[in-house]
Design a protein around this motif. Structure first.
Motif, PDB file in Angstrom:
ATOM      1  N   UNK A  58       0.003  37.785 -14.858  1.00 46.38           N
ATOM      2  CA  UNK A  58       0.351  38.230 -13.781  1.00 46.38           C
ATOM      3  C   UNK A  58      -1.188  38.923 -13.863  1.00 46.38           C
ATOM      4  N   UNK A  59      -2.616  39.042 -14.259  1.00 43.19           N
ATOM      5  CA  UNK A  59      -3.699  39.689 -14.540  1.00 43.19           C
ATOM      6  C   UNK A  59      -4.398  38.447 -13.386  1.00 43.19           C
ATOM      7  N   UNK A  60      -3.420  37.717 -13.092  1.00 46.04           N
ATOM      8  CA  UNK A  60      -5.229  36.940 -12.958  1.00 46.04           C
ATOM      9  C   UNK A  60      -4.357  36.322 -11.296  1.00 46.04           C
ATOM     10  N   UNK A  61      -3.577  36.884 -10.349  1.00 45.80           N
ATOM     11  CA  UNK A  61      -2.898  36.435  -9.563  1.00 45.80           C
ATOM     12  C   UNK A  61      -3.940  36.709  -8.156  1.00 45.80           C
ATOM     13  N   UNK A  62      -5.316  37.156  -8.551  1.00 42.32           N
ATOM     14  CA  UNK A  62      -6.147  37.322  -7.162  1.00 42.32           C
ATOM     15  C   UNK A  62      -6.776  36.239  -7.409  1.00 42.32           C
ATOM     16  N   UNK A  63      -7.596  35.567  -8.780  1.00 39.24           N
ATOM     17  CA  UNK A  63      -7.827  34.699  -8.971  1.00 39.24           C
ATOM     18  C   UNK A  63      -7.403  33.295  -8.354  1.00 39.24           C
ATOM     19  N   UNK A  64      -6.180  33.217  -9.014  1.00 36.57           N
ATOM     20  CA  UNK A  64      -5.473  32.065  -8.113  1.00 36.57           C
ATOM     21  C   UNK A  64      -5.044  31.684  -7.439  1.00 36.57           C
ATOM     22  N   UNK A  65      -4.567  33.089  -6.311  1.00 32.94           N
ATOM     23  CA  UNK A  65      -4.381  32.976  -4.734  1.00 32.94           C
ATOM     24  C   UNK A  65      -5.729  32.793  -3.951  1.00 32.94           C
TER      25      UNK A  65
END
Length: 249
Positions: free
Chosen positions: A33-40
């Motif tokens: 979940x902590x990578x949501x912004x990056x992966x989006x």
């Protein structure tokens, strides 16, 4: 003449559709979940350069994601917030062990209202409610629990803890003021609107936060997934990680 021409056109149209279907594809992502912004951002960028590729994203606690993959949930790429859950799937032979790499790193912090005079681990004893991700499935919570134990305050904090499904939910509790503070990653706290970083957890109290990534065995058969996996190792990906405050070494 009209019928043969029409037949030819229909045949060409069918061939074009078949070719389009072969090129386009779905990529299932199971991401911490902590990578949501990056992966989006990275998936949007990749899709912009590869029309027809569709990303189906599943964000959550690494342990929950790993269990879902084990139980047959569709996944082509898995990025965990610790080594433990990647090793779990490796032992189950559900990821391409030869291709496991490190996507990025992070740091554990305590975030909350500036009104709370909290600057050290010992100061936590003065608080009433503290949010952490459930240690059984959320690496950030597992890191926090280990830090409590090494700091010698685990028993005193036991009844103060509020468990969250993932690190983003943990931060949400702090943002809403439902808890006095929350243990989250530095990159999550940097995106917060209300909660502020009150202190960084000493690194000697928990293992370094590492995000391993791998193609699942299903993903190794998906050309689009393989291409996106390579993109995650590119300079473009590193630039986006840096933009969101993720260290690369």
């Amino acid at each position: 003449m009209k019928q043969p021409v029409m037949k030819l056109l229909l045949t060409l149209a069918a061939l074009l559709c078949m070719t389009s279907a072969a090129v386009a594809g779905e990529v299932h992502l199971s991401i911490a979940a902590s990578l949501k912004d990056v992966v989006n951002e990275l998936s949007d960028s990749f899709a912009g350069k590869h029309p027809g590729v569709k990303f189906l994203k599943n964000y959550g606690g690494s342990g929950s994601l790993a269990k879902q993959i084990e139980n047959g949930a569709p996944a082509d790429i898995f990025i965990s917030a610790n080594l433990e859950w990647m090793d779990y799937l490796k032992q189950k032979k559900l990821v391409d062990s030869a291709g496991i790499g490190v996507f990025t790193y992070n740091t554990l912090v305590f975030a909350g209202s500036k009104e709370k005079k909290v600057a050290t681990m010992r100061d936590l004893l003065k608080l009433e409610k503290i949010a952490i991700g459930s240690p059984k499935s959320v690496p950030a919570g597992e890191y926090a629990a280990e830090a409590f134990k090494k700091a010698g305050i685990d028993k005193q904090l036991a009844k103060k803890l509020v468990m969250a499904r993932d690190v983003r939910e943990c931060l949400m509790y702090a943002e809403r003021g439902e808890v006095d503070g929350a243990f989250v990653y530095r990159t999550d706290a940097m995106q917060a609107r209300q909660a502020k970083i009150l202190f960084t957890v000493p690194q000697n109290l928990y293992p370094r936060v590492v995000y391993p990534m791998a193609l699942t065995m299903a993903g190794t058969k998906n050309k689009e997934a393989e291409a996106f996996f390579r993109y995650l190792e590119s300079g473009d990906a590193k630039a986006v990680l840096g933009k969101y405050g993720f260290p690369l070494k």
